[in-house]
Structure formats: structure tokens, C-alpha cells
Design a protein around this motif. Structure first.
Motif, PDB file in Angstrom:
ATOM      1  N   PRO A  43      30.466  29.115  -4.746  1.00  0.00           N
ATOM      2  CA  PRO A  43      31.164  29.604  -3.553  1.00  0.00           C
ATOM      3  C   PRO A  43      30.708  28.908  -2.268  1.00  0.00           C
ATOM      4  N   VAL A  44      31.665  28.775  -1.359  1.00  0.00           N
ATOM      5  CA  VAL A  44      31.426  28.171  -0.048  1.00  0.00           C
ATOM      6  C   VAL A  44      31.760  29.192   1.030  1.00  0.00           C
TER       7      VAL A  44
ATOM      8  N   ASN B 197      19.596  23.586  -7.306  1.00  0.00           N
ATOM      9  CA  ASN B 197      20.357  24.591  -8.037  1.00  0.00           C
ATOM     10  C   ASN B 197      20.616  25.756  -7.084  1.00  0.00           C
ATOM     11  N   LEU B 198      21.862  25.892  -6.624  1.00  0.00           N
ATOM     12  CA  LEU B 198      22.178  26.831  -5.554  1.00  0.00           C
ATOM     13  C   LEU B 198      23.181  27.888  -6.000  1.00  0.00           C
ATOM     14  N   ASP B 199      23.205  28.995  -5.263  1.00  0.00           N
ATOM     15  CA  ASP B 199      24.175  30.065  -5.492  1.00  0.00           C
ATOM     16  C   ASP B 199      25.314  30.042  -4.481  1.00  0.00           C
ATOM     17  N   LEU B 200      25.033  29.527  -3.285  1.00  0.00           N
ATOM     18  CA  LEU B 200      26.001  29.585  -2.187  1.00  0.00           C
ATOM     19  C   LEU B 200      25.788  28.396  -1.265  1.00  0.00           C
ATOM     20  N   ILE B 201      26.888  27.847  -0.764  1.00  0.00           N
ATOM     21  CA  ILE B 201      26.826  26.791   0.236  1.00  0.00           C
ATOM     22  C   ILE B 201      27.443  27.311   1.522  1.00  0.00           C
ATOM     23  N   ILE B 202      26.719  27.128   2.627  1.00  0.00           N
ATOM     24  CA  ILE B 202      27.247  27.468   3.941  1.00  0.00           C
ATOM     25  C   ILE B 202      27.679  26.179   4.627  1.00  0.00           C
TER      26      ILE B 202
ATOM     27  N   GLY C  51      17.136  36.834  -2.248  1.00  0.00           N
ATOM     28  CA  GLY C  51      17.138  36.073  -3.495  1.00  0.00           C
ATOM     29  C   GLY C  51      18.320  35.164  -3.712  1.00  0.00           C
ATOM     30  N   VAL C  52      19.101  34.890  -2.673  1.00  0.00           N
ATOM     31  CA  VAL C  52      20.243  33.982  -2.803  1.00  0.00           C
ATOM     32  C   VAL C  52      19.783  32.567  -2.471  1.00  0.00           C
ATOM     33  N   ARG C  53      20.019  31.665  -3.411  1.00  0.00           N
ATOM     34  CA  ARG C  53      19.660  30.258  -3.194  1.00  0.00           C
ATOM     35  C   ARG C  53      20.781  29.591  -2.419  1.00  0.00           C
ATOM     36  N   VAL C  54      20.501  29.219  -1.186  1.00  0.00           N
ATOM     37  CA  VAL C  54      21.539  28.746  -0.280  1.00  0.00           C
ATOM     38  C   VAL C  54      21.245  27.323   0.190  1.00  0.00           C
TER      39      VAL C  54
ATOM     40  N   GLY D 133      13.956  25.227   6.869  1.00  0.00           N
ATOM     41  CA  GLY D 133      13.597  24.447   5.686  1.00  0.00           C
ATOM     42  C   GLY D 133      14.679  24.450   4.622  1.00  0.00           C
ATOM     43  N   VAL D 134      15.887  24.875   4.977  1.00  0.00           N
ATOM     44  CA  VAL D 134      16.974  24.979   4.008  1.00  0.00           C
ATOM     45  C   VAL D 134      17.417  23.593   3.540  1.00  0.00           C
ATOM     46  N   PRO D 135      17.802  23.441   2.262  1.00  0.00           N
ATOM     47  CA  PRO D 135      18.403  22.176   1.815  1.00  0.00           C
ATOM     48  C   PRO D 135      19.696  21.927   2.584  1.00  0.00           C
ATOM     49  N   MET D 136      19.864  20.707   3.115  1.00  0.00           N
ATOM     50  CA  MET D 136      21.022  20.440   3.960  1.00  0.00           C
ATOM     51  C   MET D 136      21.443  18.982   3.851  1.00  0.00           C
TER      52      MET D 136
END
Length: 334
Positions: free
Chosen positions: A52-53, A143-148, A81-84, A122-125
Motif C-alpha cells: 500500500p501507498v 522489507n516494508l509494510d507501507l510506503i508514504i 510496528g509498521v515498517r514504513v 532515519g526512515v528508509p527514503m
């Protein structure tokens, strides 16, 4: 005053002469509407990511509080606990793109807001104009659950499952006209199609946020100095809506300051920080990201530069809604 600043000032004042831009506004709206219809009809292809985005954007040109909101949401999502991960256009950056953003990235390469977001969280971006390539690079590393998606509300080449629009009530919708007659990217009816977060000190909506200001810190000197709001400051800003920053200064008790405004995402030079006296500078965190590399280049620069930190504070219904939205997308929270 630059042309961009002149028009921005006219927008803020809702100057009547802006009506001369109406033919251009009609053309802009027609092209935007046609572009959207072509995506809806499948004539132009849209990319659907494997996860999901969520798009966080606005329908106005200029600042709305979107970046502080995004930074806060990243911290909140990680806390449950959401990997974003985050993607962005990287406006103001020179690339090459797509570019992975880390703590050592330079604003000239990836843009000022991405640097601020990563330094704060420190978020992956990953940044770049091609959102699909951004997502593919991001998912190749994490390995992510959500992309903003930071902004990109009008970027219909990217399909999205959630849209949050920040509406700054300090600015409102101006004359409610489309660019360039007004500062709307899309008509106000667009607000009916997404989750709207009202940015206001005294909100009318249950879904709202405000910015909480902390004590300014010294950017460029390693010494024990306390912030003194009674001094005379040079307010140096290169943001979309500098008037909000001036109100923030007044809330801190800083009433003596000279305004030195630059275009949004301004590429600072040392001359921009030179004044006849030794009075300190005060600025935003977004500007500070771009000023720090400049100060490293000129280590003999001795004028104090104070930075005003802000943090988005959300109403409880925002969290309740977000949690429900995540559950509907099959994203587990803890």
C-alpha cells in the motif's frame, strides 16, 4: 523581490489584479483535468506498488505543515510496528535519480526536505521524479509494510490506497482560484475525495493538527548559550509560507526581527547570511538543513544562527482513523 515572491505576496493578499491570469488558470485546469481523465481511462498507465501507498500532500502551493506531519507519522507508524518507507520528488536536488537518502546525503543532491525527514527519523527514503523507480529501489533494500509518498497528490502515474491532505487554516484557500490566478493546484472539491487534516490552532474539524514549538537551538557554535528572545534577529527563511514562521517567532516572544525571505528551496550562498551588524540569525529546520553544508564550507563564519524546531501534534481521532485505514489494507499494528 523576485517575480515568484511578488506573485506569492499577491496570492496571500488576494490581489484583484490576479484576474489577468484567469485564461492561464483555465488552461492549467483543462490540461490537469484531461491528464487525470487519461489515467482514469487507462490511456496513460499508472503504477500499482506491491504494498500500500499513502500520499501526504496538499492542494495549495507553498507550505502547509506537510513535512512535520510526515515526520510525526513515520515515528508513530514505527512505534506501532509498521515498517514504513518514504518516497519524494526530491525537489531542488540535482541527482542522479533515483537517489537513496541517508544521514550523510546533501540537500543539493536530494533536496532539503528529504534530508530533514531522514535526519529526523532515519526512515528508509528514495527520491526522484519517477515514483515507480523510487519504490522499486526502496523495496530492493527494505522489507516494508507501507510506503508514504511525500507530496505527489497530483501525480496520477502512481496509484495510491490512502490520501491525506493537509489544509492550513492560517492560509486557507485564498481566492479559491486555480494556478496562477490563485494558489490552488486543484479545485477545493478535491478535498471531498481524501482524508483532510485541518492544520489550525483552533480547529473546527475532529481531524486536526497543530505545530508545537520548542526552544530554539544554536546551529553553528559549540558553546553554552541560552536563547534570548529579547535580541534583534534576522529572520532568514526560504519556505513556501514564511508568515507562519513569523507568527511562530512572536509566540516565542521574539518581536524584534528583520524579515529576509527567499524562494522555497532556496540554494543559499554565504552572502545571504552577511549583514552590517553582528545580530544573530533565526531560521527554520528546513532552512538549517541547507545552511549547515554552507557553514562547513565557511568555518570562519561566526554569526550565531538559531533554529526553531517544531513538531506536529495530532488529535486523537487522527490516530483512530489511521489505525482503521491500516487494518482495512491488511497492515497489522501492534
Amino acid at each position: 523581490m523576485s517575480v515568484a515572491q511578488f506573485i506569492q505576496d499577491a496570492w496571500n493578499k488576494q490581489a484583484k489584479w490576479l484576474i489577468v491570469f484567469r485564461p492561464l488558470s483555465l488552461l492549467y485546469r483543462s490540461i490537469s483535468l484531461l491528464n487525470h481523465k487519461l489515467y482514469q481511462a487507462g490511456v496513460k498507465s499508472s503504477y500499482t506498488a506491491p504494498i500500500p501507498v499513502m500520499v501526504i500532500g496538499n492542494i495549495t502551493v507553498g507550505g502547509s505543515g506537510k513535512t512535520p506531519l510526515l515526520i510525526h507519522l513515520v515515528a508513530y507508524l514505527e512505534s506501532i510496528g509498521v515498517r514504513v518507507g518514504v518516497i519524494s520528488r526530491g525537489y531542488g536536488g540535482k541527482g542522479p535519480f533515483p537517489a537513496y537518502v541517508d544521514i550523510n546525503s546533501e540537500p543539493n543532491d536530494v533536496g532539503d526536505e528529504p534530508c530533514l525527514i531522514v535526519q529526523s527519523t532515519g526512515v528508509p527514503m528514495v527520491v526522484g521524479a519517477n515514483r515507480q523507480k523510487n519504490i522499486e529501489l526502496l523495496l530492493a533494500k527494505h522489507n516494508l509494510d507501507l510506503i508514504i509518498s511525500d507530496d505527489g497528490l497530483q501525480h496520477y502515474a502512481l496509484n495510491r490506497q490512502l490520501e491525506w491532505i493537509v489544509l492550513d487554516n492560517n492560509r486557507g484557500l485564498g481566492n479559491e482560484k486555480i494556478l496562477p490566478e490563485g494558489y490552488l493546484r486543484e479545485p477545493k472539491s478535491r478535498l471531498n475525495t481524501a482524508t483532510v487534516i485541518e492544520h489550525a490552532a483552533q480547529p473546527k474539524s475532529d481531524l486536526n493538527m497543530h505545530l508545537e514549538v520548542s526552544i530554539p537551538y544554536l546551529l553553528n557554535m559549540d558553546k553554552d548559550v541560552f536563547f534570548d528572545p529579547m535580541l534583534d534577529y534576522y529572520a532568514v527563511v526560504g519556505i513556501g509560507y514564511p508568515q507562519r514562521f513569523y507568527k511562530t517567532l512572536q509566540s516565542l516572544g521574539v518581536n524584534q526581527f528583520q524579515c529576509h525571505e527567499f524562494p522555497d528551496h532556496h540554494d543559499y550562498e554565504i552572502q545571504d547570511l552577511q549583514f552590517e551588524d553582528a545580530n544573530p540569525i533565526i531560521t527554520t529546520e528546513k532552512d538549517a538543513v541547507k545552511l549547515l553544508p554552507l557553514l562547513k564550507k565557511y568555518p570562519d563564519f561566526k554569526r550565531e544562527i538559531w533554529v526553531v524546531p517544531v513538531e506536529a501534534v495530532l488529535s486523537q481521532p487522527c490516530y483512530t482513523l489511521l489505525n482503521n485505514q491500516l487494518k482495512k489494507l491488511g497492515i497489522q499494528i501492534h
